[in-house]
Design a protein around this motif. Structure first.
Motif, PDB file in Angstrom:
ATOM      1  N   SER A 159      58.592  52.745  20.736  1.00  0.00           N
ATOM      2  CA  SER A 159      59.832  53.469  21.005  1.00  0.00           C
ATOM      3  C   SER A 159      59.849  54.004  22.436  1.00  0.00           C
ATOM      4  N   ASN A 160      61.059  54.322  22.880  1.00  0.00           N
ATOM      5  CA  ASN A 160      61.225  54.849  24.238  1.00  0.00           C
ATOM      6  C   ASN A 160      60.489  56.161  24.427  1.00  0.00           C
ATOM      7  N   SER A 161      60.445  57.006  23.387  1.00  0.00           N
ATOM      8  CA  SER A 161      59.750  58.285  23.532  1.00  0.00           C
ATOM      9  C   SER A 161      58.247  58.078  23.667  1.00  0.00           C
ATOM     10  N   ASP A 162      57.701  57.058  22.964  1.00  0.00           N
ATOM     11  CA  ASP A 162      56.283  56.737  23.111  1.00  0.00           C
ATOM     12  C   ASP A 162      55.978  56.261  24.528  1.00  0.00           C
ATOM     13  N   ILE A 163      56.841  55.415  25.050  1.00  0.00           N
ATOM     14  CA  ILE A 163      56.650  54.889  26.404  1.00  0.00           C
ATOM     15  C   ILE A 163      56.780  56.013  27.419  1.00  0.00           C
ATOM     16  N   SER A 164      57.809  56.853  27.265  1.00  0.00           N
ATOM     17  CA  SER A 164      58.007  57.964  28.195  1.00  0.00           C
ATOM     18  C   SER A 164      56.831  58.929  28.169  1.00  0.00           C
ATOM     19  N   LYS A 205      53.692  58.273  27.248  1.00  0.00           N
ATOM     20  CA  LYS A 205      52.509  57.629  27.825  1.00  0.00           C
ATOM     21  C   LYS A 205      52.639  57.556  29.344  1.00  0.00           C
ATOM     22  N   LYS A 206      53.836  57.242  29.822  1.00  0.00           N
ATOM     23  CA  LYS A 206      54.081  57.169  31.266  1.00  0.00           C
ATOM     24  C   LYS A 206      53.861  58.531  31.908  1.00  0.00           C
ATOM     25  N   LEU A 207      54.398  59.583  31.299  1.00  0.00           N
ATOM     26  CA  LEU A 207      54.256  60.929  31.841  1.00  0.00           C
ATOM     27  C   LEU A 207      52.792  61.376  31.830  1.00  0.00           C
ATOM     28  N   ALA A 208      52.111  61.139  30.713  1.00  0.00           N
ATOM     29  CA  ALA A 208      50.697  61.531  30.609  1.00  0.00           C
ATOM     30  C   ALA A 208      49.845  60.788  31.635  1.00  0.00           C
ATOM     31  N   LYS A 254      43.632  55.820  33.485  1.00  0.00           N
ATOM     32  CA  LYS A 254      43.332  54.478  32.974  1.00  0.00           C
ATOM     33  C   LYS A 254      43.007  54.532  31.488  1.00  0.00           C
ATOM     34  N   PHE A 255      42.250  55.532  31.073  1.00  0.00           N
ATOM     35  CA  PHE A 255      41.919  55.690  29.655  1.00  0.00           C
ATOM     36  C   PHE A 255      43.173  55.971  28.832  1.00  0.00           C
ATOM     37  N   VAL A 256      44.110  56.744  29.382  1.00  0.00           N
ATOM     38  CA  VAL A 256      45.364  57.044  28.684  1.00  0.00           C
ATOM     39  C   VAL A 256      46.126  55.757  28.387  1.00  0.00           C
ATOM     40  N   LEU A 257      46.089  54.808  29.321  1.00  0.00           N
ATOM     41  CA  LEU A 257      46.795  53.547  29.141  1.00  0.00           C
ATOM     42  C   LEU A 257      45.990  52.514  28.350  1.00  0.00           C
ATOM     43  N   GLY A 258      44.771  52.860  28.006  1.00  0.00           N
ATOM     44  CA  GLY A 258      43.945  51.930  27.243  1.00  0.00           C
ATOM     45  C   GLY A 258      43.140  50.979  28.099  1.00  0.00           C
ATOM     46  N   TYR A 259      43.088  51.205  29.390  1.00  0.00           N
ATOM     47  CA  TYR A 259      42.310  50.375  30.305  1.00  0.00           C
ATOM     48  C   TYR A 259      40.922  50.978  30.451  1.00  0.00           C
ATOM     49  N   GLU A 300      48.585  55.607  42.048  1.00  0.00           N
ATOM     50  CA  GLU A 300      48.960  55.026  40.760  1.00  0.00           C
ATOM     51  C   GLU A 300      49.793  56.000  39.935  1.00  0.00           C
ATOM     52  N   GLY A 301      49.450  57.286  39.959  1.00  0.00           N
ATOM     53  CA  GLY A 301      50.238  58.278  39.234  1.00  0.00           C
ATOM     54  C   GLY A 301      51.674  58.333  39.715  1.00  0.00           C
TER      55      GLY A 301
END
Length: 86
Positions: free
Chosen positions: A3-8, A10-13, A28-33, A62-63
């Motif tokens: 969902s858009n809220s999940d993406i938003s 994750k993007k913000l975090a 990177k860890f937040v994004l699963g990398y 990157e942020g």
């Protein structure tokens, strides 16, 4: 697709962590990398902080990139395509 809220969220975090904790690779860890995050963390720690400013600049850049992308572009680039660096 998430969902858009999940993406938003994750993007913000990831963006805030990149700006504030970029030296440690937390964004990177937040994004699963995990590999990329571990590289940034180990480079900062194993060089006794000598290369940490470089990792911090990378995290800052990157942020800012994460936060300036639209949600759709962020999803395509970092979630779907798994682009690990910049």
């Amino acid at each position: 697709m998430t969902s858009n809220s999940d993406i938003s969220g994750k993007k913000l975090a990831a963006g805030i962590c990149g700006i504030l904790l970029g030296t440690l690779g937390i964004h990177k860890f937040v994004l699963g990398y995990n590999t990329e995050g571990l590289i940034m963390l180990l480079v900062s720690l194993l060089t006794c902080g000598l290369v940490a400013p470089v990792m911090g600049i990378i995290g800052l850049i990157e942020g800012i990139i994460y936060l300036t992308k639209s949600d759709e572009e962020f999803y395509r680039t970092y979630i779907a395509s798994k682009k690990g660096w910049f």
